[in-house]
Motif scaffolding. Structure first.
Motif, PDB file in Angstrom:
ATOM      1  N   THR A 224       7.131   9.069 -16.398  1.00 24.20           N
ATOM      2  CA  THR A 224       5.817   9.035 -15.765  1.00 24.20           C
ATOM      3  C   THR A 224       6.014   8.662 -14.300  1.00 24.20           C
ATOM      4  O   THR A 224       6.583   7.601 -13.996  1.00 24.20           O
ATOM      5  N   VAL A 225       5.562   9.536 -13.415  1.00 21.65           N
ATOM      6  CA  VAL A 225       5.797   9.383 -11.978  1.00 21.65           C
ATOM      7  C   VAL A 225       4.481   9.011 -11.306  1.00 21.65           C
ATOM      8  O   VAL A 225       3.462   9.688 -11.500  1.00 21.65           O
TER       9      VAL A 225
ATOM     10  N   LEU B  80       8.377   4.788 -11.084  1.00 19.11           N
ATOM     11  CA  LEU B  80       8.716   5.567 -12.270  1.00 19.11           C
ATOM     12  C   LEU B  80       8.595   4.670 -13.492  1.00 19.11           C
ATOM     13  O   LEU B  80       9.031   3.512 -13.473  1.00 19.11           O
ATOM     14  N   TYR B  81       8.017   5.207 -14.572  1.00 18.53           N
ATOM     15  CA  TYR B  81       7.992   4.520 -15.856  1.00 18.53           C
ATOM     16  C   TYR B  81       8.703   5.393 -16.881  1.00 18.53           C
ATOM     17  O   TYR B  81       8.495   6.618 -16.917  1.00 18.53           O
ATOM     18  N   PHE B  82       9.511   4.776 -17.747  1.00 19.35           N
ATOM     19  CA  PHE B  82      10.216   5.565 -18.754  1.00 19.35           C
ATOM     20  C   PHE B  82      10.684   4.661 -19.884  1.00 19.35           C
ATOM     21  O   PHE B  82      10.758   3.427 -19.741  1.00 19.35           O
ATOM     22  N   GLY B  83      10.981   5.281 -21.018  1.00 23.02           N
ATOM     23  CA  GLY B  83      11.496   4.556 -22.169  1.00 23.02           C
ATOM     24  C   GLY B  83      12.682   5.284 -22.768  1.00 23.02           C
ATOM     25  O   GLY B  83      12.949   6.447 -22.440  1.00 23.02           O
ATOM     26  N   ASN B  84      13.409   4.581 -23.656  1.00 20.76           N
ATOM     27  CA  ASN B  84      14.537   5.230 -24.321  1.00 20.76           C
ATOM     28  C   ASN B  84      14.364   5.180 -25.838  1.00 20.76           C
ATOM     29  O   ASN B  84      13.340   4.703 -26.345  1.00 20.76           O
TER      30      ASN B  84
ATOM     31  N   HIS C  34      12.845   0.574 -25.706  1.00 20.62           N
ATOM     32  CA  HIS C  34      12.805  -0.245 -24.497  1.00 20.62           C
ATOM     33  C   HIS C  34      12.060   0.510 -23.390  1.00 20.62           C
ATOM     34  O   HIS C  34      12.198   1.733 -23.262  1.00 20.62           O
ATOM     35  N   MET C  35      11.322  -0.214 -22.592  1.00 24.18           N
ATOM     36  CA  MET C  35      10.500   0.405 -21.549  1.00 24.18           C
ATOM     37  C   MET C  35      10.872  -0.172 -20.189  1.00 24.18           C
ATOM     38  O   MET C  35      11.059  -1.385 -20.047  1.00 24.18           O
ATOM     39  N   PHE C  36      10.958   0.717 -19.180  1.00 26.47           N
ATOM     40  CA  PHE C  36      11.436   0.339 -17.858  1.00 26.47           C
ATOM     41  C   PHE C  36      10.481   0.835 -16.770  1.00 26.47           C
ATOM     42  O   PHE C  36       9.743   1.794 -16.967  1.00 26.47           O
ATOM     43  N   LYS C  37      10.564   0.164 -15.642  1.00 24.43           N
ATOM     44  CA  LYS C  37       9.843   0.583 -14.437  1.00 24.43           C
ATOM     45  C   LYS C  37      10.813   0.552 -13.272  1.00 24.43           C
ATOM     46  O   LYS C  37      11.538  -0.433 -13.091  1.00 24.43           O
ATOM     47  N   THR C  38      10.864   1.623 -12.480  1.00 26.91           N
ATOM     48  CA  THR C  38      11.724   1.658 -11.301  1.00 26.91           C
ATOM     49  C   THR C  38      10.873   1.823 -10.050  1.00 26.91           C
ATOM     50  O   THR C  38      10.067   2.747  -9.943  1.00 26.91           O
TER      51      THR C  38
ATOM     52  N   TRP D 108      16.292   0.292  -4.332  1.00 27.44           N
ATOM     53  CA  TRP D 108      15.468   0.689  -5.471  1.00 27.44           C
ATOM     54  C   TRP D 108      15.772  -0.251  -6.636  1.00 27.44           C
ATOM     55  O   TRP D 108      16.938  -0.555  -6.932  1.00 27.44           O
ATOM     56  N   THR D 109      14.735  -0.704  -7.316  1.00 30.61           N
ATOM     57  CA  THR D 109      14.883  -1.748  -8.330  1.00 30.61           C
ATOM     58  C   THR D 109      14.260  -1.307  -9.643  1.00 30.61           C
ATOM     59  O   THR D 109      13.140  -0.792  -9.662  1.00 30.61           O
ATOM     60  N   THR D 110      15.000  -1.533 -10.731  1.00 32.04           N
ATOM     61  CA  THR D 110      14.507  -1.212 -12.072  1.00 32.04           C
ATOM     62  C   THR D 110      14.223  -2.505 -12.823  1.00 32.04           C
ATOM     63  O   THR D 110      15.044  -3.425 -12.843  1.00 32.04           O
ATOM     64  N   TYR D 111      13.045  -2.549 -13.444  1.00 34.93           N
ATOM     65  CA  TYR D 111      12.607  -3.708 -14.212  1.00 34.93           C
ATOM     66  C   TYR D 111      12.551  -3.359 -15.696  1.00 34.93           C
ATOM     67  O   TYR D 111      12.190  -2.234 -16.062  1.00 34.93           O
TER      68      TYR D 111
END
Length: 266
Positions: free
Chosen positions: A166-167, A179-183, A187-191, A201-204
């Protein structure tokens, strides 16, 4: 497909053109791009992208947009860059540290297909997961030696990322910044890619499984960060558990829990 502004081969000035980027799903690990601007004519082939180490089956729908970067020829200027944001892909290798396919996300040049930034799992050269839930939101540590591959050895990233990202353009200024994404582990991440410099650039890590059940069914807010980001889930009333559903003949059915909403405030 998306409209982008670029100099076509043989031209000297930018023009608006429509490009189509597509994957192969179960048919392979490549993404392809074509210029489909002119109706009634053959599309123009632009490029093919795959990463021999990190690309899995290309199921995710590409996202196309602009970012702002420092001009490589003049550090005092900024320029627009049209990029495609791609999921790593699908592979049957969850938690198999010797197989890295799909355990990545890619940002590539939408005009040439040249990779610009890759976030990926690598148990040998990735950054150690020293944070591991000690801050909120947790930051995914990465290391890079070439300003292209940003690698982590966090166990949370040792799973393929098959679905589209999701952009987001949070401030509606015309540039992608989040950016939002999952695997496949859930697990769910935000960059955050708002910085002009890739190294910033940081990923949470927004959400990880398994989770600690809420105190009651009425309390569905299962995770929140110091910045006010909230992941809301609906739980099964009888047991107060969250389940993704039962697999029946390859389909997911009888789901007793589901993601309700994701809200960010930063």
């Amino acid at each position: 497909a998306n409209d982008i502004y670029y100099v076509k081969e043989g031209d000297t000035v930018n023009t608006w053109s429509t490009i189509l980027i597509f994957g192969l799903r179960k048919g392979g690990n490549n993404y392809y791009a074509m210029d489909i601007t002119t109706v009634g004519t053959q599309p123009t082939y632009l490029w093919k992208f795959t990463d021999t180490t990190y690309s899995g089956q290309t199921w995710g729908k590409p996202n196309i947009g602009r970012i702002k970067i420092v001009d490589p020829s003049d550090s005092g200027k900024t320029i627009d860059k049209w990029v495609a944001v791609l999921a790593g892909g699908f592979a049957f290798n969850s938690e198999n540290s010797s197989d890295l396919q799909g355990k990545a996300i890619f940002i590539i040049d939408a005009v040439t297909g040249t990779p610009y930034w890759i976030l990926a799992y690598n148990p040998l050269t990735g950054a150690a997961d020293i944070n591991n839930g000690t801050t909120s939101p947790e930051i995914l540590e990465v290391d890079s030696t070439d300003d292209l591959y940003y690698l982590t050895k966090s166990d949370r990233f040792n799973f393929p990322i098959p679905s589209s990202l999701t952009v987001i353009d949070k401030d509606s200024n015309g540039y992608i910044d989040t950016l939002y994404f999952g695997n496949l582990a859930g697990h769910m991440f935000k960059t955050d890619i708002s910085s002009l410099s890739k190294e910033d650039w940081t990923t949470y890590v927004l959400y990880t499984t398994p989770y600690t059940p809420a105190a009651s069914y009425a309390d569905k807010r299962l995770i929140s960060s110091v910045n006010g980001n909230v992941l809301t889930l609906s739980a099964k009333p009888a047991t107060n558990t969250f389940n993704i559903g039962e697999t029946v003949f390859g389909l997911t059915s009888k789901a007793v829990g589901y993601i309700n909403s994701v809200a960010t405030k930063d």
